[in-house]
Design a protein around this motif. Structure first.
Motif, short mmCIF file in Angstrom:
data_model
loop_
_atom_site.label_atom_id
_atom_site.label_comp_id
_atom_site.label_asym_id
_atom_site.label_seq_id
_atom_site.Cartn_x
_atom_site.Cartn_y
_atom_site.Cartn_z
N ILE A 13 -39.79 74.92 37.24
CA ILE A 13 -38.71 75.95 38.23
C ILE A 13 -39.70 74.80 39.38
N VAL A 14 -41.04 74.37 38.84
CA VAL A 14 -42.44 73.98 40.03
C VAL A 14 -42.08 72.93 40.61
N ASN A 15 -41.32 72.32 39.17
CA ASN A 15 -40.98 70.81 39.56
C ASN A 15 -39.60 70.43 40.19
N LEU A 16 -39.28 71.32 40.64
CA LEU A 16 -37.39 71.86 40.94
C LEU A 16 -38.24 71.73 42.75
N GLU A 18 -41.01 71.35 43.82
CA GLU A 18 -41.89 70.11 43.80
C GLU A 18 -40.85 69.12 45.14
N GLU A 19 -39.60 68.67 44.08
CA GLU A 19 -38.86 67.70 44.31
C GLU A 19 -38.22 67.77 45.90
N ARG A 20 -37.50 69.08 45.66
CA ARG A 20 -36.67 69.53 46.80
C ARG A 20 -37.08 69.82 48.34
N ALA A 21 -38.62 70.48 48.19
CA ALA A 21 -38.81 71.39 49.06
C ALA A 21 -38.77 72.93 49.01
N SER A 22 -37.53 73.32 48.25
CA SER A 22 -36.74 74.45 48.51
C SER A 22 -36.12 75.12 47.13
N ALA A 23 -35.64 76.13 47.04
CA ALA A 23 -34.96 76.24 46.13
C ALA A 23 -34.40 78.81 46.72
N THR A 24 -33.35 78.90 46.28
CA THR A 24 -32.14 79.36 46.85
C THR A 24 -32.99 80.83 44.97
N ALA A 25 -33.36 81.83 44.72
CA ALA A 25 -32.83 81.74 43.76
C ALA A 25 -31.86 82.22 43.44
N GLU A 26 -30.52 82.30 43.65
CA GLU A 26 -29.26 82.08 43.28
C GLU A 26 -29.15 80.44 42.60
N VAL A 59 -37.76 80.12 47.44
CA VAL A 59 -39.18 79.80 47.31
C VAL A 59 -39.04 78.60 48.16
N ALA A 60 -40.24 78.31 48.52
CA ALA A 60 -40.49 77.03 48.80
C ALA A 60 -41.90 76.62 48.17
N ARG A 61 -42.25 74.95 48.30
CA ARG A 61 -43.20 74.86 47.80
C ARG A 61 -43.95 74.98 48.36
N ILE A 62 -45.44 74.36 48.56
CA ILE A 62 -47.29 75.01 48.55
C ILE A 62 -47.18 73.91 48.88
N GLU A 63 -47.40 72.83 50.36
CA GLU A 63 -47.41 71.82 51.39
C GLU A 63 -48.57 71.98 51.36
N ARG A 64 -49.41 70.39 50.11
CA ARG A 64 -50.86 70.02 49.91
C ARG A 64 -51.37 68.88 50.56
N ARG A 65 -52.85 68.21 50.90
CA ARG A 65 -52.67 67.20 51.47
C ARG A 65 -51.66 66.57 50.38
N THR A 66 -51.99 65.02 51.42
CA THR A 66 -51.36 64.06 50.66
C THR A 66 -51.86 63.36 49.81
N ASP A 67 -53.61 63.25 49.91
CA ASP A 67 -54.73 63.36 48.91
C ASP A 67 -54.86 64.16 47.52
N ALA A 68 -54.04 65.53 47.81
CA ALA A 68 -54.68 66.27 47.09
C ALA A 68 -54.29 66.02 44.98
N GLU A 69 -55.71 66.34 44.25
CA GLU A 69 -55.10 66.04 43.07
C GLU A 69 -54.29 66.88 41.88
N PRO A 70 -53.28 66.81 41.36
CA PRO A 70 -52.45 67.15 41.05
C PRO A 70 -53.26 67.59 39.31
N LEU A 71 -52.45 68.96 39.33
CA LEU A 71 -53.33 69.93 37.99
C LEU A 71 -53.30 69.26 37.20
N TYR A 72 -54.05 68.69 36.29
CA TYR A 72 -53.80 69.01 34.62
C TYR A 72 -52.10 69.33 33.96
N ASP A 73 -52.36 70.33 34.23
CA ASP A 73 -51.70 71.58 33.41
C ASP A 73 -49.34 71.44 34.08
N SER A 74 -50.12 70.59 35.20
CA SER A 74 -48.62 70.17 36.38
C SER A 74 -48.86 68.94 35.44
#
Length: 259
Positions: A13-16, A18-26, A59-74
């Motif tokens: 869900i997080v990956n989706l 992140e790619e699409r910026a948002s998604a509906t529950a449906e 749901v929508a993604r949380i905008e992060r700085r472009t230089d932010a480091e991704p978490l290992y688990d992500s």
């Protein structure tokens, strides 16, 4: 589709998002074949962990700085098929019996571990808990060492002067590294200076340096160059890498392998 375990479904869900910026529950219900109640529980848990932002109807993604480091688990669940292809190729073509290997903490390098069981008398030295945990399953058939240093929880890596000093005093046949991005003009770049310093120490103490970089990292420029391109012996990527960039890197003398 078959239902996924909750942990894996939430990662996807997080990956989706992140790619699409948002998604509906449906949309998420349909994508994962679960009930609306299950999706709302997933979204509540992900929001509590700070990984997504719930909005009206979805749901929508949380905008992060472009230089932010991704978490290992992500990173573990991103581009899995590409990482597996690259990791297997690296293990099958760049490892020999009796080698001493440096393996950094990136998830693509860690994916090599399962393919090392085919070799004898290997010694593997690293700086990442994720890679070490994978290697632990192959002991005592493989000799495994880990440097000291400060543990960075974002990446589960040991960094700092102690880690750098450790790698200055050991030597390897081959060093396997990865990074955030690669371009022919900026070279291979990464996001965190502490990580970069350890990677430089590893590269300097190895007879050859191999980078594992999937195609999504091409065209990405991060904070700082890891090592000069002329010190890179080979780069392994997948067949979605931009052909022009691959040829430009080869023209610089880098042995680029496309798998």
């Amino acid at each position: 589709m078959s239902k996924l375990p909750a942990e894996l479904r939430r990662e996807q869900i997080v990956n989706l998002v992140e790619e699409r910026a948002s998604a509906t529950a449906e949309e998420l219900c349909k994508a994962f074949g679960v009930s609306l109640m299950t999706i709302w529980r997933d979204l509540a848990a992900l929001e509590e962990d700070g990984r997504v932002r719930r909005v009206r109807g979805g749901v929508a993604r949380i905008e992060r700085r472009t230089d932010a480091e991704p978490l290992y688990d992500s990173k573990r669940v991103l581009n899995l098929a590409l990482k597996e292809r690259i990791a297997r190729y690296a293990a099958e073509h760049f490892v020999r019996n009796g080698d001493i290997l440096f393996m950094e903490a990136g998830t693509t390098v860690a994916a090599m571990v399962k393919y090392l069981a085919a070799y004898q008398h290997l010694t593997v030295i690293g700086n990442g808990l994720g890679t070490m945990n994978e290697l632990a399953r192959l002991t005592p058939a493989i000799n495994v060492y880990c440097c000291g240093g400060m543990l960075r929880p974002v990446a589960y890596t040991f960094v700092g002067p102690q880690a750098e000093e450790y790698f200055r005093h050991v030597h390897a046949t081959t060093c396997f590294l990865s990074a955030t991005g690669v371009t022919p003009t900026e070279g291979i770049t990464d996001v965190n200076p502490l990580e970069i310093q350890v990677k430089r120490a590893m590269a300097a103490s190895a007879a050859r340096v191999i980078f594992l970089m999937d195609s999504t990292k091409f065209g990405v420029r991060s904070l700082q160059q890891v090592i000069p391109l002329q010190k890179v012996d080979a780069l392994i990527t997948d067949d979605a890498a931009p052909a022009a960039d691959v040829e430009a890197l080869r023209a610089m003398g880098i042995d680029v392998h496309v798998v």
